[in-house]
Design a protein around this motif. Structure first.
Motif, PDB file in Angstrom:
ATOM      1  N   VAL A  78      81.777  48.545  50.369  1.00 20.95           N
ATOM      2  CA  VAL A  78      82.204  49.224  51.596  1.00 20.95           C
ATOM      3  C   VAL A  78      83.428  48.549  52.201  1.00 20.95           C
ATOM      4  CG1 VAL A  78      81.503  49.885  53.936  1.00 20.95           C
ATOM      5  CG2 VAL A  78      79.889  50.109  52.032  1.00 20.95           C
ATOM      6  N   ASN A 120      77.761  47.834  57.167  1.00 19.62           N
ATOM      7  CA  ASN A 120      78.241  48.280  55.856  1.00 19.62           C
ATOM      8  C   ASN A 120      77.112  48.907  55.050  1.00 19.62           C
ATOM      9  OD1 ASN A 120      80.780  47.388  56.451  1.00 19.62           O
ATOM     10  ND2 ASN A 120      80.880  45.814  54.873  1.00 19.62           N
ATOM     11  N   LYS A 121      75.957  48.320  55.134  1.00 20.98           N
ATOM     12  CA  LYS A 121      74.796  48.870  54.428  1.00 20.98           C
ATOM     13  C   LYS A 121      74.490  50.279  54.929  1.00 20.98           C
ATOM     14  CE  LYS A 121      69.828  48.212  53.737  1.00 20.98           C
ATOM     15  NZ  LYS A 121      68.643  47.339  53.974  1.00 20.98           N
ATOM     16  N   PHE A 124      76.937  52.858  53.649  1.00 21.14           N
ATOM     17  CA  PHE A 124      76.667  53.179  52.248  1.00 21.14           C
ATOM     18  C   PHE A 124      75.480  54.132  52.141  1.00 21.14           C
ATOM     19  CE2 PHE A 124      74.713  52.510  48.105  1.00 21.14           C
ATOM     20  CZ  PHE A 124      75.809  52.543  47.253  1.00 21.14           C
ATOM     21  N   PRO A 128      76.267  57.276  49.629  1.00 18.91           N
ATOM     22  CA  PRO A 128      76.476  56.320  48.526  1.00 18.91           C
ATOM     23  C   PRO A 128      77.585  56.711  47.558  1.00 18.91           C
ATOM     24  CG  PRO A 128      74.138  56.732  48.870  1.00 18.91           C
ATOM     25  CD  PRO A 128      74.872  57.724  49.707  1.00 18.91           C
ATOM     26  N   TYR A 131      81.224  55.592  48.041  1.00 15.31           N
ATOM     27  CA  TYR A 131      81.622  54.196  47.886  1.00 15.31           C
ATOM     28  C   TYR A 131      81.488  53.671  46.462  1.00 15.31           C
ATOM     29  CZ  TYR A 131      81.404  54.337  52.956  1.00 15.31           C
ATOM     30  OH  TYR A 131      81.617  54.668  54.279  1.00 15.31           O
TER      31      TYR A 131
END
Length: 226
Positions: A78, A120-121, A124, A128, A131
């Motif tokens: 990310v 960032n998680k 994502f 998904p 990225y």
């Protein structure tokens, strides 16, 4: 007599130099051996089945998609789209990716991803596919323009390595490369390379299949093998 001796030495040195170049080009690993060919000329190459033999290469990408490892060694993907993006909208390609934190891991399609921050998680998780690196995180130039018999790349024998410090984003898609030299060559004719790379990758992994991602096969030095 002196002239003959000098001339003889010149011939010997010249022949030796040529032989060294031939040996190096045959067994080394480099990207300058040929320019990209036209789409028509590469059709048979794209769809050929290669023998998985790394004996002639300086890299040995064995078991690159081992699921016990995080994608590309745990780099935060990310960051490339967020932290590395300047206020002008241009990406700072001189930056090198950073390790994510196991505390912020996420599993997608059986692959584990690490992130530096919870933000960032979460980005994502929302999307998904936005990225994921193109061509599984392997070197985009190699996927697009390295064929049998010189190179062994195929769906079950993927390579070359992707590099945390050799990357570009084109049309919001992330591409990794073995080194900066490979990236620069790719960018010079990115439209042709992407067209060929997409055709080859989609042939290997058609719709409905989950493409392989690189986990173990990566580098962090942008000048690797240059």
């Amino acid at each position: 007599m002196v002239f003959k001796d000098v001339f003889h030495k010149f011939i010997v040195i010249s022949v030796a130099t040529v032989l060294l170049i031939i040996v190096y080009s045959g067994f080394g690993y480099y990207y300058k051996e040929k320019d990209i060919k036209s789409t028509d000329e590469t059709v048979s190459d794209i769809y050929s089945t290669c023998k998985c033999d790394f004996s002639g290469l300086r890299i040995k990408p064995y078991d690159c998609s081992d699921l016990s490892y995080p994608v590309l060694g745990g780099v935060d993907l990310v960051d490339y789209f967020t932290t590395f993006k300047l206020s002008s909208g241009v990406y700072n390609e001189s930056l090198i990716g950073s390790y994510g934190n196991q505390k912020y891991l996420y599993v997608y399609n059986s692959y584990t991803f690490y992130f530096r921050t919870v933000d960032n998680k979460e980005l994502f998780i929302l999307s998904p596919e936005s990225y994921l690196p193109q061509y599984g995180g392997f070197c985009a130039k190699g996927i697009a323009n390295e064929f049998c018999p010189r190179y062994p790349w195929s769906s079950n024998c993927l390579g070359p390595y992707g590099n945390w410090g050799a990357w570009t984003i084109i049309n919001e898609k992330l591409y990794f490369f073995l080194n900066v030299g490979a990236r620069n060559g790719f960018i010079e004719d990115s439209t042709s390379y992407i067209s060929l790379g997409d055709k080859r990758w989609n042939y290997w992994f058609p719709d409905g299949t989950i493409p392989l991602l690189s986990t173990k096969c990566y580098e962090t030095d942008p000048t690797y093998l240059e």
